[in-house]
Design a protein around this motif. Structure first.
Motif, PDB file in Angstrom:
ATOM      1  N   GLU A  54       0.851  -1.192   0.000  1.00  0.00           N
ATOM      2  CA  GLU A  54       0.000   0.000   0.000  1.00  0.00           C
ATOM      3  C   GLU A  54       0.884   1.238   0.000  1.00  0.00           C
ATOM      4  O   GLU A  54       1.962   1.241   0.593  1.00  0.00           O
ATOM      5  N   GLN A  55       0.409   2.279  -0.674  1.00  0.00           N
ATOM      6  CA  GLN A  55       1.111   3.556  -0.656  1.00  0.00           C
ATOM      7  C   GLN A  55       0.139   4.640  -0.216  1.00  0.00           C
ATOM      8  O   GLN A  55      -0.921   4.820  -0.810  1.00  0.00           O
ATOM      9  N   ILE A  56       0.517   5.354   0.837  1.00  0.00           N
ATOM     10  CA  ILE A  56      -0.313   6.433   1.366  1.00  0.00           C
ATOM     11  C   ILE A  56       0.487   7.720   1.253  1.00  0.00           C
ATOM     12  O   ILE A  56       1.512   7.883   1.908  1.00  0.00           O
ATOM     13  N   GLY A  57       0.057   8.631   0.412  1.00  0.00           N
ATOM     14  CA  GLY A  57       0.806   9.861   0.188  1.00  0.00           C
ATOM     15  C   GLY A  57       1.976   9.642  -0.747  1.00  0.00           C
ATOM     16  O   GLY A  57       2.040   8.648  -1.481  1.00  0.00           O
ATOM     17  N   LYS A  58       2.947  10.552  -0.703  1.00  0.00           N
ATOM     18  CA  LYS A  58       4.032  10.526  -1.686  1.00  0.00           C
ATOM     19  C   LYS A  58       5.415  10.593  -1.055  1.00  0.00           C
ATOM     20  O   LYS A  58       6.364  11.042  -1.690  1.00  0.00           O
ATOM     21  N   ASN A  59       5.562  10.153   0.193  1.00  0.00           N
ATOM     22  CA  ASN A  59       6.884  10.164   0.825  1.00  0.00           C
ATOM     23  C   ASN A  59       7.414   8.739   0.931  1.00  0.00           C
ATOM     24  O   ASN A  59       7.097   8.011   1.870  1.00  0.00           O
ATOM     25  N   PRO A  60       8.258   8.299  -0.026  1.00  0.00           N
ATOM     26  CA  PRO A  60       8.751   6.916  -0.006  1.00  0.00           C
ATOM     27  C   PRO A  60       9.814   6.662   1.049  1.00  0.00           C
ATOM     28  O   PRO A  60      10.227   5.520   1.251  1.00  0.00           O
ATOM     29  N   GLU A  61      10.284   7.723   1.733  1.00  0.00           N
ATOM     30  CA  GLU A  61      11.293   7.530   2.785  1.00  0.00           C
ATOM     31  C   GLU A  61      10.680   6.947   4.044  1.00  0.00           C
ATOM     32  O   GLU A  61      11.380   6.332   4.849  1.00  0.00           O
ATOM     33  N   ASP A 611     -11.042   0.772  -2.830  1.00  0.00           N
ATOM     34  CA  ASP A 611      -9.990   1.176  -3.763  1.00  0.00           C
ATOM     35  C   ASP A 611     -10.647   1.454  -5.113  1.00  0.00           C
ATOM     36  O   ASP A 611     -11.260   0.565  -5.711  1.00  0.00           O
ATOM     37  N   CYS A 612     -10.528   2.699  -5.597  1.00  0.00           N
ATOM     38  CA  CYS A 612     -11.123   3.084  -6.882  1.00  0.00           C
ATOM     39  C   CYS A 612     -10.085   3.123  -8.003  1.00  0.00           C
ATOM     40  O   CYS A 612     -10.364   3.616  -9.092  1.00  0.00           O
ATOM     41  N   THR A 613      -8.876   2.609  -7.731  1.00  0.00           N
ATOM     42  CA  THR A 613      -7.765   2.755  -8.675  1.00  0.00           C
ATOM     43  C   THR A 613      -7.611   1.571  -9.605  1.00  0.00           C
ATOM     44  O   THR A 613      -7.405   1.722 -10.810  1.00  0.00           O
ATOM     45  N   THR A 614      -7.685   0.351  -9.069  1.00  0.00           N
ATOM     46  CA  THR A 614      -7.449  -0.837  -9.885  1.00  0.00           C
ATOM     47  C   THR A 614      -8.294  -1.995  -9.382  1.00  0.00           C
ATOM     48  O   THR A 614      -8.629  -2.064  -8.198  1.00  0.00           O
ATOM     49  N   ALA A 615      -8.614  -2.923 -10.301  1.00  0.00           N
ATOM     50  CA  ALA A 615      -9.352  -4.133  -9.951  1.00  0.00           C
ATOM     51  C   ALA A 615      -8.421  -5.334  -9.813  1.00  0.00           C
ATOM     52  O   ALA A 615      -8.878  -6.452  -9.567  1.00  0.00           O
ATOM     53  N   HIS A 622      -4.751   0.980  -2.623  1.00  0.00           N
ATOM     54  CA  HIS A 622      -4.899   2.433  -2.574  1.00  0.00           C
ATOM     55  C   HIS A 622      -6.227   2.726  -1.904  1.00  0.00           C
ATOM     56  O   HIS A 622      -7.300   2.433  -2.447  1.00  0.00           O
ATOM     57  N   SER A 623      -6.183   3.287  -0.709  1.00  0.00           N
ATOM     58  CA  SER A 623      -7.401   3.510   0.064  1.00  0.00           C
ATOM     59  C   SER A 623      -8.018   4.849  -0.310  1.00  0.00           C
ATOM     60  O   SER A 623      -7.533   5.907   0.074  1.00  0.00           O
ATOM     61  N   ARG A 658     -12.337  -2.381  -5.805  1.00  0.00           N
ATOM     62  CA  ARG A 658     -11.980  -3.428  -4.840  1.00  0.00           C
ATOM     63  C   ARG A 658     -12.413  -2.999  -3.436  1.00  0.00           C
ATOM     64  O   ARG A 658     -12.533  -1.809  -3.150  1.00  0.00           O
ATOM     65  N   MET A 659     -12.620  -3.994  -2.566  1.00  0.00           N
ATOM     66  CA  MET A 659     -12.913  -3.747  -1.162  1.00  0.00           C
ATOM     67  C   MET A 659     -12.001  -4.635  -0.319  1.00  0.00           C
ATOM     68  O   MET A 659     -11.754  -5.787  -0.658  1.00  0.00           O
ATOM     69  N   LYS A 660     -11.485  -4.055   0.768  1.00  0.00           N
ATOM     70  CA  LYS A 660     -10.698  -4.844   1.723  1.00  0.00           C
ATOM     71  C   LYS A 660     -11.406  -4.777   3.069  1.00  0.00           C
ATOM     72  O   LYS A 660     -11.777  -3.695   3.535  1.00  0.00           O
ATOM     73  N   VAL A 661     -11.579  -5.937   3.703  1.00  0.00           N
ATOM     74  CA  VAL A 661     -12.250  -6.020   4.996  1.00  0.00           C
ATOM     75  C   VAL A 661     -11.314  -6.698   5.992  1.00  0.00           C
ATOM     76  O   VAL A 661     -10.722  -7.731   5.707  1.00  0.00           O
ATOM     77  N   ARG A 662     -11.186  -6.083   7.171  1.00  0.00           N
ATOM     78  CA  ARG A 662     -10.388  -6.646   8.266  1.00  0.00           C
ATOM     79  C   ARG A 662     -11.320  -7.101   9.375  1.00  0.00           C
ATOM     80  O   ARG A 662     -12.150  -6.324   9.847  1.00  0.00           O
TER      81      ARG A 662
END
Length: 673
Positions: A54-61, A611-615, A622-623, A658-662
């Motif tokens: 998962e990637q949240i935002g744009k800081n890969p550090e 996730d509205c980005t990819t199936a 991507h949340s 897509r949907m993710k459920v915990r």
């Protein structure tokens, strides 16, 4: 298999986990399996593929890594990433099991009625049970070998100016202190910090243990450090500032103006005065003359000069923090709590991070737990790495950081181990998945149990310990130990043993080694790949939903409503808890009220995301919208707390793919919509 092995340092060390720094007294403290550690250190750290989850935002550090400390350090080393400050709170070798409190959520079908009636849920009605997170159960030798490798790996990715803080307690801290002297050098030890973590303990057989120990080491001569100051208490002011300057009436404290080490004399009021033995004056002659002109020096009855530390000046700055920290309370209540048994307070990490790092520096925690290190580092403008093997730790840290609007990537080490929540629960699960495996009291603890068949009789079974990464690789040193130490102690009628492995250096090479070395017994050794069993551990939960496009005065977009959710794993756990509770109630002669789940099963959901980005089911997550339901049933919407009960829906602007459920035990399942 590992892609390759990354050296700990540019030149492979020939060091070992032998506590050999007692040379002054000619005593050497050794422990078992040092030879294995030598070979593993010489081989290097195992580097595996790393999957972006998962990637949240744009800081890969900023990284949240699920995996072992050793594998995470191999990845960082291979990428040339160096950390500037490390805080770790590893297992204490205390013999304790740590558990997560699991809460059944409100049934969203009746939550609205509860809210409308403006009634509070009785806390006794909030049903809960515990799930084991990890077992802090080690023998001393294996723990020290394991810690040695981890500390060596951490040191290899520390910058030249870096510091490391290791948080332990009385069970094993004194041994680890010696390890750190060896790895980082005695001269690089800076402090043993005593943190008073709790109030009085009523223990009739000894003094109450109310503190932990934190060791601070630096990597080299140049390092970041700025002292902390805390507000003075009235009691401290009264006890410290007892003297009064007659001319002004100002209260002051006569502070020493010497420091350790030899030095020349200085002139005070026209008289040359030598410093006390083993000390030197802290000020130059020019500065001393200046202090005299300001009337800042006080002379005792014996003529020894001191610096006047005025109460108002000292109070403005505060009292400098010393090596005993008794002013930081544990996180028992309040907004910090994240339902994590070993959680540490943010103020503890704030003190460390502020003292030993600058903004934009990289702070890492390789036993990240509740995510407090990463959360505090983010708030203080530092970059962070959170690493842990347990899925609950990763989820807790991820949700906590999202709420703080942090930007980061979630990575997972692909080391061939399909963990079920965490290592200890995976180990428990494996025992039920290996057909015929049973406990065997007659066997040494080296063996996990035995399998009995008509041809070979009782076959002892070896399983790698998923908590101890050093046992995952089947190599010659481990096989030699099995042949030389484990086989001779087996019952005389043993014909075959089964050795499971996760990773292996070279199967043909190991089998040839067995043929050459296993000549003292007639016992056959069968090798089995544990990954084939691990692949069966994770089974997806089932869900039914309805997705509709909707538009009204308040919202335009897509709404997904969960109709039902079914988790066999959670239901089996609840059944197990109910059965145990019923037996205990019968024994006590009390009525038993079991945990009950509705037909829809929505009470077993903790979190869901769209996730509205990819199936693509395997793509990084991507949340675009997410809902978390806290233990009281209130909604945390996209990281922001609300006072609303969950109504079984989640909304987003774009069409979700897509949907993710915990579920409440931490298992996550992805569904393609």
């Amino acid at each position: 298999m590992a892609i390759k092995y990354v050296p700990y340092f540019p030149n492979t060390l020939e060091g070992q986990a032998v506590l050999d720094n007692f040379v002054r007294t000619k005593r050497v403290l050794r422990y078992r399996d040092n030879d294995q550690v030598i070979e593993r250190v010489q081989r290097g750290m195992p580097l595996y593929e790393m999957e972006l989850k998962e990637q949240i935002g744009k800081n890969p550090e900023n990284l949240v890594i699920r995996g072992e400390c050793l594998s995470a350090c191999a990845y960082l080393k291979d990428k040339g990433i160096q950390v500037d400050l490390v805080y770790i709170d590893p297992p204490f070798a205390s013999g304790a099991d740590y558990a997560k409190k699991v809460y059944i959520r409100r049934n969203p079908k009746v939550a609205a009625a509860i809210a409308q009636a403006e009634s509070e849920l009785d806390i006794e009605e909030l049903k809960a049970f515990e799930e084991k997170m990890y077992g802090d159960v080690w023998d001393k030798e294996r723990y020290l070998n394991w810690m040695y490798e981890n500390l060596m790996a951490i040191k290899s990715i520390m910058s030249d100016e870096a510091s490391i803080y290791v948080h332990l307690d009385y069970h094993i801290g004194h041994y680890v202190k010696i390890l750190m002297d060896e790895i980082f050098g005695e001269d690089n030890f800076r402090n043993e910090i005593i943190w008073k973590r709790t109030g009085a303990h009523n223990d009739p057989e000894r003094y109450g243990v109310v503190h932990d120990t934190i060791f601070w080491y630096v990597k080299g001569n140049e390092y970041v450090f700025r002292g902390n100051f805390i507000e003075l208490t009235e009691e401290h002011k009264i006890s410290r500032f007892k003297m009064v300057e007659p001319e002004t009436g100002r209260k002051f404290y006569p502070g020493p103006i010497t420091a350790p080490g030899s030095g020349p004399s200085r002139v005070f009021r026209g008289k040359e005065i030598m410093p006390p033995a083993g000390r030197h004056w802290s000020y130059s002659q020019e500065n001393i003359d200046d202090l005299e002109r300001q009337n800042r020096l006080y002379y005792s009855a014996t003529g020894i000069p001191y610096l006047k530390e005025y109460e108002e000046e000292y109070t403005a700055q505060g009292r400098r923090v010393q090596s005993i920290w008794d002013d930081i309370l544990p996180s028992k209540t309040g907004k910090e709590l994240v339902n994590y048994s070993t959680q540490k307070p943010e103020s503890l990490l704030s003190r460390i991070i502020e003292a030993n790092s600058n903004e934009r520096m990289l702070v890492a925690d390789f036993f990240g737990g509740s995510g407090v290190t990463a959360a505090v580092a983010n708030k203080l403008g530092r970059n962070f790495i959170h690493c842990d093997i347990g899925i609950n730790s990763i989820q807790t840290a991820r949700d906590r950081l999202l709420a703080d609007k942090a930007e980061f990537e979630v990575l997972e080490v692909k080391d061939g181990v399909s963990l079920y929540r965490n290592p200890i629960q995976t180990m428990d699960k494996l025992k039920s998945l290996i057909k015929g495996l049973r406990n065997e009291d007659a066997l040494d603890k080296f063996w996990e149990g035995s399998i009995v068949d008509t041809q070979h009789g009782m076959m002892p079974v070896y399983l790698p310990n998923l908590i101890d990464s050093s046992t995952r690789l089947l190599d010659k040193p481990l096989m030699n130990r099995i042949i030389r130490e484990a086989l001779p102690d087996l019952p005389d009628d043993t014909k075959r043993v089964i050795v499971y492995y996760i990773d292996i250096t070279d199967r043909n090479e190991i089998e040839q080694f067995i043929k050459e070395q296993n000549n003292q017994t007639t016992i056959e050794i069968e090798l089995r790949d544990l990954k084939q069993v691990l692949d069966e551990v994770v089974v997806e939960d089932e869900a039914e939903w309805e997705l509709t496009e909707t538009q009204d005065n308040l919202f335009k977009g897509w709404k997904l409503e969960l109709k039902s959710f079914h988790s066999d794993r959670v239901l089996r756990k609840i059944e197990e808890v109910n059965m145990k509770g019923q037996q205990q109630s019968i024994a006590k002669g009390k009525a038993f009220k079991p945990i009950e789940i509705s037909d829809e099963g929505l009470e077993t959901i903790e979190w869901l995301s769209l996730d509205c980005t990819t199936a693509d089911k395997q793509a990084p997550w991507h949340s675009d919208a997410e809902v978390k339901i806290d233990r009281l049933g209130y909604v945390i919407l996209n990281g922001k707390k609300t006072q609303d009960f969950w109504d079984a829906t989640i909304k987003c602007d774009q069409k979700p793919l897509r949907m993710k459920v915990r579920n409440i035990c931490g298992d996550e399942t992805v569904y393609v919509l």
